[in-house]
Design a protein around this motif. Structure first.
Motif, mmCIF file in Angstrom:
data_model
loop_
_atom_site.group_PDB
_atom_site.id
_atom_site.type_symbol
_atom_site.label_atom_id
_atom_site.label_comp_id
_atom_site.label_asym_id
_atom_site.label_seq_id
_atom_site.Cartn_x
_atom_site.Cartn_y
_atom_site.Cartn_z
ATOM 1 N N GLY A 66 0.786 -1.227 0.000
ATOM 2 C CA GLY A 66 0.000 0.000 0.000
ATOM 3 C C GLY A 66 0.815 1.273 0.000
ATOM 4 N N ILE A 67 2.145 1.172 0.045
ATOM 5 C CA ILE A 67 3.008 2.349 -0.019
ATOM 6 C C ILE A 67 3.405 2.546 -1.475
ATOM 7 N N THR A 68 3.044 3.698 -2.028
ATOM 8 C CA THR A 68 3.272 3.945 -3.448
ATOM 9 C C THR A 68 4.540 4.759 -3.676
ATOM 10 N N HIS A 69 4.937 4.830 -4.934
ATOM 11 C CA HIS A 69 6.052 5.640 -5.395
ATOM 12 C C HIS A 69 7.374 5.248 -4.728
ATOM 13 N N LEU A 70 7.601 3.952 -4.665
ATOM 14 C CA LEU A 70 8.868 3.424 -4.173
ATOM 15 C C LEU A 70 9.747 3.078 -5.371
ATOM 16 N N ILE A 71 11.050 3.073 -5.155
ATOM 17 C CA ILE A 71 11.998 2.712 -6.203
ATOM 18 C C ILE A 71 12.839 1.555 -5.688
ATOM 19 N N GLU A 72 12.883 0.483 -6.450
ATOM 20 C CA GLU A 72 13.701 -0.661 -6.063
ATOM 21 C C GLU A 72 15.054 -0.566 -6.759
ATOM 22 N N LEU A 73 16.114 -0.632 -5.959
ATOM 23 C CA LEU A 73 17.481 -0.517 -6.472
ATOM 24 C C LEU A 73 18.359 -1.623 -5.897
ATOM 25 N N GLU A 74 19.462 -1.862 -6.570
ATOM 26 C CA GLU A 74 20.467 -2.765 -6.022
ATOM 27 C C GLU A 74 21.067 -2.103 -4.787
ATOM 28 N N THR A 75 21.577 -2.888 -3.859
ATOM 29 C CA THR A 75 22.084 -2.337 -2.605
ATOM 30 C C THR A 75 23.319 -1.472 -2.787
ATOM 31 N N ASP A 76 24.061 -1.654 -3.873
ATOM 32 C CA ASP A 76 25.286 -0.882 -4.067
ATOM 33 C C ASP A 76 25.079 0.438 -4.816
ATOM 34 N N VAL A 77 23.865 0.752 -5.201
ATOM 35 C CA VAL A 77 23.581 2.001 -5.914
ATOM 36 C C VAL A 77 23.647 3.167 -4.933
ATOM 37 N N LYS A 78 24.393 4.197 -5.304
ATOM 38 C CA LYS A 78 24.490 5.384 -4.457
ATOM 39 C C LYS A 78 23.269 6.264 -4.697
ATOM 40 N N VAL A 79 22.665 6.694 -3.599
ATOM 41 C CA VAL A 79 21.476 7.547 -3.677
ATOM 42 C C VAL A 79 21.750 8.843 -2.925
ATOM 43 N N PRO A 80 20.979 9.887 -3.197
ATOM 44 C CA PRO A 80 21.163 11.139 -2.459
ATOM 45 C C PRO A 80 21.064 10.909 -0.949
ATOM 46 N N SER A 81 21.771 11.708 -0.191
ATOM 47 C CA SER A 81 21.851 11.509 1.261
ATOM 48 C C SER A 81 20.515 11.713 1.979
ATOM 49 N N ASN A 82 19.574 12.432 1.365
ATOM 50 C CA ASN A 82 18.288 12.647 2.027
ATOM 51 C C ASN A 82 17.265 11.552 1.696
ATOM 52 N N TRP A 83 17.662 10.512 0.983
ATOM 53 C CA TRP A 83 16.804 9.365 0.719
ATOM 54 C C TRP A 83 17.046 8.327 1.809
ATOM 55 N N VAL A 84 16.027 7.562 2.131
ATOM 56 C CA VAL A 84 16.145 6.498 3.126
ATOM 57 C C VAL A 84 16.167 5.174 2.388
ATOM 58 N N LYS A 85 17.190 4.394 2.647
ATOM 59 C CA LYS A 85 17.356 3.105 1.981
ATOM 60 C C LYS A 85 17.024 2.005 2.971
ATOM 61 N N TYR A 86 16.086 1.140 2.613
ATOM 62 C CA TYR A 86 15.668 0.046 3.474
ATOM 63 C C TYR A 86 15.716 -1.230 2.660
ATOM 64 N N VAL A 87 16.552 -2.142 3.020
ATOM 65 C CA VAL A 87 16.790 -3.397 2.294
ATOM 66 C C VAL A 87 17.051 -3.020 0.840
ATOM 67 N N ASN A 88 16.151 -3.382 -0.072
ATOM 68 C CA ASN A 88 16.302 -3.020 -1.485
ATOM 69 C C ASN A 88 15.281 -1.965 -1.903
ATOM 70 N N ILE A 89 14.634 -1.323 -0.947
ATOM 71 C CA ILE A 89 13.612 -0.339 -1.283
ATOM 72 C C ILE A 89 14.060 1.031 -0.787
ATOM 73 N N VAL A 90 13.969 2.025 -1.633
ATOM 74 C CA VAL A 90 14.323 3.388 -1.265
ATOM 75 C C VAL A 90 13.029 4.168 -1.061
ATOM 76 N N TYR A 91 12.844 4.726 0.120
ATOM 77 C CA TYR A 91 11.667 5.543 0.415
ATOM 78 C C TYR A 91 12.021 6.996 0.187
ATOM 79 N N LEU A 92 11.230 7.691 -0.599
ATOM 80 C CA LEU A 92 11.489 9.099 -0.884
ATOM 81 C C LEU A 92 10.724 9.984 0.055
#
Length: 92
Positions: A66-92
């Motif tokens: 039920g949580i929309t607008h998630l992005i699934e990434l590999e664990t080694d992908v660098k994301v902006p510091s204000n993004w929260v990375k949880y397992v393989n799901i990045v919450y914006l």
């Protein structure tokens, strides 16, 4: 009030379309739907920016539990510091 409920939407858990509302009958619902639609369109417009930023042409939003607008990434992908990375799901 019961005549204002959309049975199919209720059966499917589609809260967005649960109430059959006209501007005259339920102006608050109509305004909230319009605001929701505008926000959803704004979120959807961001996928192009994220594809470019992450260098991933096939990147798509997904929904999980039920949580929309998630992005699934590999664990080694660098994301902006204000993004929260949880397992393989990045919450914006």
């Amino acid at each position: 009030m019961l005549s204002s409920l959309n049975k199919e939407s209720a059966d499917q858990g589609d809260l967005k379309n649960l109430i059959i509302a006209s501007e005259a009958q339920f102006p608050e619902v109509t305004r909230a739907r319009k605001a929701f639609q505008m926000e959803e369109e704004q979120l959807n417009s961001l996928i192009g920016l994220y594809r470019k930023r992450l260098g991933m042409r096939n990147l798509e939003f997904m929904s999980v539990s039920g949580i929309t607008h998630l992005i699934e990434l590999e664990t080694d992908v660098k994301v902006p510091s204000n993004w929260v990375k949880y397992v393989n799901i990045v919450y914006l």
